[in-house]
Design a protein around this motif. Structure first.
Motif, PDB file in Angstrom:
ATOM      1  N   GLY A   1      -7.270 -14.319  -4.705  1.00  0.00           N
ATOM      2  CA  GLY A   1      -6.041 -14.379  -3.829  1.00  0.00           C
ATOM      3  C   GLY A   1      -5.668 -13.125  -4.873  1.00  0.00           C
ATOM      4  N   ASP A   2      -6.767 -12.508  -5.815  1.00  0.00           N
ATOM      5  CA  ASP A   2      -5.766 -11.739  -6.709  1.00  0.00           C
ATOM      6  C   ASP A   2      -5.363 -10.368  -5.700  1.00  0.00           C
ATOM      7  OD1 ASP A   2      -5.899 -12.540  -9.147  1.00  0.00           O
ATOM      8  OD2 ASP A   2      -7.256 -11.745  -9.764  1.00  0.00           O
ATOM      9  N   GLY A   3      -6.400 -10.052  -4.460  1.00  0.00           N
ATOM     10  CA  GLY A   3      -5.664  -9.033  -4.273  1.00  0.00           C
ATOM     11  C   GLY A   3      -7.120  -8.531  -2.936  1.00  0.00           C
ATOM     12  N   LYS A   4      -6.862  -6.918  -2.721  1.00  0.00           N
ATOM     13  CA  LYS A   4      -7.529  -6.310  -1.882  1.00  0.00           C
ATOM     14  C   LYS A   4      -7.128  -4.747  -2.684  1.00  0.00           C
ATOM     15  CE  LYS A   4     -11.208  -7.804   0.503  1.00  0.00           C
ATOM     16  NZ  LYS A   4     -11.120  -8.883   1.174  1.00  0.00           N
ATOM     17  N   ILE A   5      -8.261  -4.042  -2.338  1.00  0.00           N
ATOM     18  CA  ILE A   5      -7.932  -2.045  -2.540  1.00  0.00           C
ATOM     19  C   ILE A   5      -8.578  -1.575  -1.817  1.00  0.00           C
ATOM     20  CG2 ILE A   5      -7.580  -0.459  -4.104  1.00  0.00           C
ATOM     21  CD1 ILE A   5      -7.883  -2.142  -6.208  1.00  0.00           C
ATOM     22  N   PHE A   6      -7.664  -0.867  -0.809  1.00  0.00           N
ATOM     23  CA  PHE A   6      -8.565   0.370   0.639  1.00  0.00           C
ATOM     24  C   PHE A   6      -8.422   1.556   0.162  1.00  0.00           C
ATOM     25  CE2 PHE A   6      -7.215  -3.961   2.276  1.00  0.00           C
ATOM     26  CZ  PHE A   6      -8.485  -4.342   2.688  1.00  0.00           C
ATOM     27  N   VAL A   7      -9.449   2.165   0.226  1.00  0.00           N
ATOM     28  CA  VAL A   7      -9.639   3.979  -0.106  1.00  0.00           C
ATOM     29  C   VAL A   7     -10.241   4.394   0.645  1.00  0.00           C
ATOM     30  CG1 VAL A   7     -10.808   5.943  -2.015  1.00  0.00           C
ATOM     31  CG2 VAL A   7     -10.237   2.951  -2.389  1.00  0.00           C
TER      32      VAL A   7
ATOM     33  N   ASN B   1       2.943 -10.224  -5.766  1.00  0.00           N
ATOM     34  CA  ASN B   1       4.169  -9.598  -6.362  1.00  0.00           C
ATOM     35  C   ASN B   1       4.242  -9.663  -7.791  1.00  0.00           C
ATOM     36  OD1 ASN B   1       4.254  -9.990  -3.474  1.00  0.00           O
ATOM     37  ND2 ASN B   1       5.963 -11.817  -3.497  1.00  0.00           N
ATOM     38  N   ASP B   2       4.069  -9.958  -8.383  1.00  0.00           N
ATOM     39  CA  ASP B   2       4.631 -10.536 -10.082  1.00  0.00           C
ATOM     40  C   ASP B   2       3.378  -9.230 -10.616  1.00  0.00           C
ATOM     41  OD1 ASP B   2       2.168 -11.830  -9.459  1.00  0.00           O
ATOM     42  OD2 ASP B   2       3.158 -13.699 -10.518  1.00  0.00           O
ATOM     43  N   LYS B   3       2.805  -9.260  -9.874  1.00  0.00           N
ATOM     44  CA  LYS B   3       2.074  -7.807 -10.798  1.00  0.00           C
ATOM     45  C   LYS B   3       2.569  -6.589 -10.449  1.00  0.00           C
ATOM     46  CE  LYS B   3      -0.996 -11.005 -12.538  1.00  0.00           C
ATOM     47  NZ  LYS B   3      -1.314 -10.651 -14.095  1.00  0.00           N
ATOM     48  N   LEU B   4       3.801  -6.133  -9.697  1.00  0.00           N
ATOM     49  CA  LEU B   4       3.808  -5.310  -9.229  1.00  0.00           C
ATOM     50  C   LEU B   4       4.761  -3.536 -11.169  1.00  0.00           C
ATOM     51  CD1 LEU B   4       4.489  -2.774  -7.263  1.00  0.00           C
ATOM     52  CD2 LEU B   4       6.806  -3.821  -6.684  1.00  0.00           C
ATOM     53  N   SER B   5       5.445  -4.608 -11.430  1.00  0.00           N
ATOM     54  CA  SER B   5       5.600  -3.879 -12.019  1.00  0.00           C
ATOM     55  C   SER B   5       4.806  -3.808 -13.374  1.00  0.00           C
ATOM     56  CB  SER B   5       6.950  -5.598 -13.162  1.00  0.00           C
ATOM     57  OG  SER B   5       6.468  -5.864 -13.554  1.00  0.00           O
ATOM     58  N   PHE B   6       3.688  -4.110 -13.594  1.00  0.00           N
ATOM     59  CA  PHE B   6       2.674  -4.268 -14.244  1.00  0.00           C
ATOM     60  C   PHE B   6       1.897  -2.614 -14.054  1.00  0.00           C
ATOM     61  CE2 PHE B   6       3.747  -8.145 -15.022  1.00  0.00           C
ATOM     62  CZ  PHE B   6       4.076  -8.424 -16.542  1.00  0.00           C
ATOM     63  N   ILE B   7       1.808  -3.260 -12.533  1.00  0.00           N
ATOM     64  CA  ILE B   7       1.209  -1.779 -12.363  1.00  0.00           C
ATOM     65  C   ILE B   7       2.013  -0.338 -12.230  1.00  0.00           C
ATOM     66  CG2 ILE B   7      -0.339  -1.166  -9.813  1.00  0.00           C
ATOM     67  CD1 ILE B   7      -0.914  -3.886 -10.224  1.00  0.00           C
ATOM     68  N   LYS B   8       3.048  -0.601 -11.529  1.00  0.00           N
ATOM     69  CA  LYS B   8       4.357   0.696 -11.931  1.00  0.00           C
ATOM     70  C   LYS B   8       4.210   1.465 -12.804  1.00  0.00           C
ATOM     71  CE  LYS B   8       7.687  -0.686 -10.484  1.00  0.00           C
ATOM     72  NZ  LYS B   8       9.177  -0.952 -10.007  1.00  0.00           N
TER      73      LYS B   8
ATOM     74  N   ILE C   1      -5.114  -0.297 -11.511  1.00  0.00           N
ATOM     75  CA  ILE C   1      -4.305  -1.067 -10.893  1.00  0.00           C
ATOM     76  C   ILE C   1      -5.620  -2.417 -11.165  1.00  0.00           C
ATOM     77  CG2 ILE C   1      -4.652  -1.464  -8.483  1.00  0.00           C
ATOM     78  CD1 ILE C   1      -3.862   1.600  -7.430  1.00  0.00           C
ATOM     79  N   ILE C   2      -6.657  -2.764 -11.220  1.00  0.00           N
ATOM     80  CA  ILE C   2      -7.419  -3.912 -11.366  1.00  0.00           C
ATOM     81  C   ILE C   2      -7.021  -4.576 -12.900  1.00  0.00           C
ATOM     82  CG2 ILE C   2      -9.594  -4.508 -11.665  1.00  0.00           C
ATOM     83  CD1 ILE C   2     -10.603  -2.262  -9.418  1.00  0.00           C
ATOM     84  N   ALA C   3      -6.811  -3.270 -13.450  1.00  0.00           N
ATOM     85  CA  ALA C   3      -6.661  -4.190 -15.174  1.00  0.00           C
ATOM     86  C   ALA C   3      -5.403  -4.763 -14.740  1.00  0.00           C
ATOM     87  CB  ALA C   3      -6.896  -2.782 -16.044  1.00  0.00           C
ATOM     88  N   ASN C   4      -4.293  -4.383 -13.411  1.00  0.00           N
ATOM     89  CA  ASN C   4      -3.311  -4.939 -14.070  1.00  0.00           C
ATOM     90  C   ASN C   4      -2.453  -6.655 -13.063  1.00  0.00           C
ATOM     91  OD1 ASN C   4      -1.594  -3.686 -16.259  1.00  0.00           O
ATOM     92  ND2 ASN C   4      -2.549  -2.377 -15.456  1.00  0.00           N
ATOM     93  N   ALA C   5      -3.946  -6.647 -11.678  1.00  0.00           N
ATOM     94  CA  ALA C   5      -3.604  -7.212 -10.870  1.00  0.00           C
ATOM     95  C   ALA C   5      -4.400  -7.519 -11.291  1.00  0.00           C
ATOM     96  CB  ALA C   5      -4.039  -6.402  -9.121  1.00  0.00           C
ATOM     97  N   ARG C   6      -5.146  -8.052 -11.334  1.00  0.00           N
ATOM     98  CA  ARG C   6      -6.094  -9.120 -11.838  1.00  0.00           C
ATOM     99  C   ARG C   6      -5.786 -10.278 -12.409  1.00  0.00           C
ATOM    100  NH1 ARG C   6     -11.625  -7.592 -13.252  1.00  0.00           N
ATOM    101  NH2 ARG C   6     -12.334  -7.071 -11.447  1.00  0.00           N
ATOM    102  N   THR C   7      -6.251 -11.738 -12.356  1.00  0.00           N
ATOM    103  CA  THR C   7      -5.904 -13.082 -12.302  1.00  0.00           C
ATOM    104  C   THR C   7      -7.255 -13.317 -12.650  1.00  0.00           C
ATOM    105  OG1 THR C   7      -5.144 -14.634 -10.836  1.00  0.00           O
ATOM    106  CG2 THR C   7      -3.707 -13.301 -12.380  1.00  0.00           C
ATOM    107  N   GLY C   8      -8.129 -13.420 -12.230  1.00  0.00           N
ATOM    108  CA  GLY C   8      -9.283 -14.064 -11.974  1.00  0.00           C
ATOM    109  C   GLY C   8      -9.514 -14.899 -10.397  1.00  0.00           C
ATOM    110  N   SER C   9      -8.275 -15.228 -10.691  1.00  0.00           N
ATOM    111  CA  SER C   9      -8.530 -17.010  -9.497  1.00  0.00           C
ATOM    112  C   SER C   9      -8.374 -16.088  -7.680  1.00  0.00           C
ATOM    113  CB  SER C   9      -6.605 -17.278  -9.266  1.00  0.00           C
ATOM    114  OG  SER C   9      -7.124 -18.434 -10.615  1.00  0.00           O
TER     115      SER C   9
END
Ligand SMILES: Nc1ncnc2c1ncn2[C@@H]1O[C@H](COP(=O)(O)OP(=O)(O)OP(=O)(O)O)[C@@H](O)[C@H]1O
Ligand SMILES: [Mg+2]
Length: 115
Positions: free
Chosen positions: A87-93, A10-17, A77-85
Motif C-alpha cells: 500500500g505504499d503506492g504507485k508511480i506512473f510516468v 496521505n501522511d507522506k504528502l508533507s515530506f514529499i512536498k 518521491i520514493i525515498a519519502n513515500a516508502r514504508t516497505g509495507s
C-alpha cells in the motif's frame, strides 16, 4: 518533458512536498483520491465487525518536469513515500507534449524553463 503521477499514503504528502521544494521542484498538483492496487482493497475490523474497504483513500501528486530531472524526482518521491509495507503506492510516468503558462502565453515544447 515528463509527468510524474504518484499515488501515495496521505501522511507522506508533507515530506514529499518538502523534499521536492528543497531540490527546486516547487510546482505540483495534489488531489485526494480513492483507489486500489493488487490487493483490491482490504478487510478492516471495526468493533468486531469485518468491513470490506474496496477503495482506500490516497493522495495523488502530479509533477511536470524536464526529462533530465526524472530520475532525481522519482528518487525523492520514493525515498519519502516508502514504508516497505503493502500500500505504499504507485508511480506512473508519461510524456508531456506542451506546457503553456497562462499569464503570458509562454509555451514550452521541450526542456525549457517555464516549468
Ligand atoms: N494499475 C493501476 N492503475 C491505476 N491506479 C493504480 C494501479 N495500481 C495502483 N493504483 C493506485 O495506486 C494506489 C496505491 O496502490 P498500492 O500501493 O496498493 O499498489 P500495489 O500495486 O497494490 O502495491 P502493494 O503490493 O505495495 O500494495 C491505489 O490506491 C490506486 O489509487
Ligand atoms: Mg496494494
Amino acid at each position: 518533458m515528463k509527468k510524474v503521477e504518484a499515488i501515495v499514503r496521505n501522511d507522506k504528502l508533507s515530506f514529499i512536498k518538502k523534499a521536492l521544494a528543497d531540490s527546486g521542484f516547487s510546482g505540483l498538483t495534489t488531489y485526494e483520491v480513492k483507489g486500489r492496487g493488487k490487493q483490491s482493497g482490504i478487510i478492516q475490523i471495526l468493533n468486531g465487525t469485518k468491513i470490506f474497504a474496496d477503495l482506500l483513500p490516497k493522495t495523488k501528486i502530479d509533477v511536470v518536469i524536464k526529462d533530465s530531472n526524472l530520475d532525481k524526482v522519482l528518487e525523492l518521491i520514493i525515498a519519502n513515500a516508502r514504508t516497505g509495507s503493502i500500500g505504499d503506492g504507485k508511480i506512473f510516468v508519461s510524456d508531456v507534449e506542451q506546457v503553456i503558462r497562462v499569464r503570458d502565453g509562454a509555451k514550452a515544447t521541450e526542456d525549457e524553463e517555464i516549468i
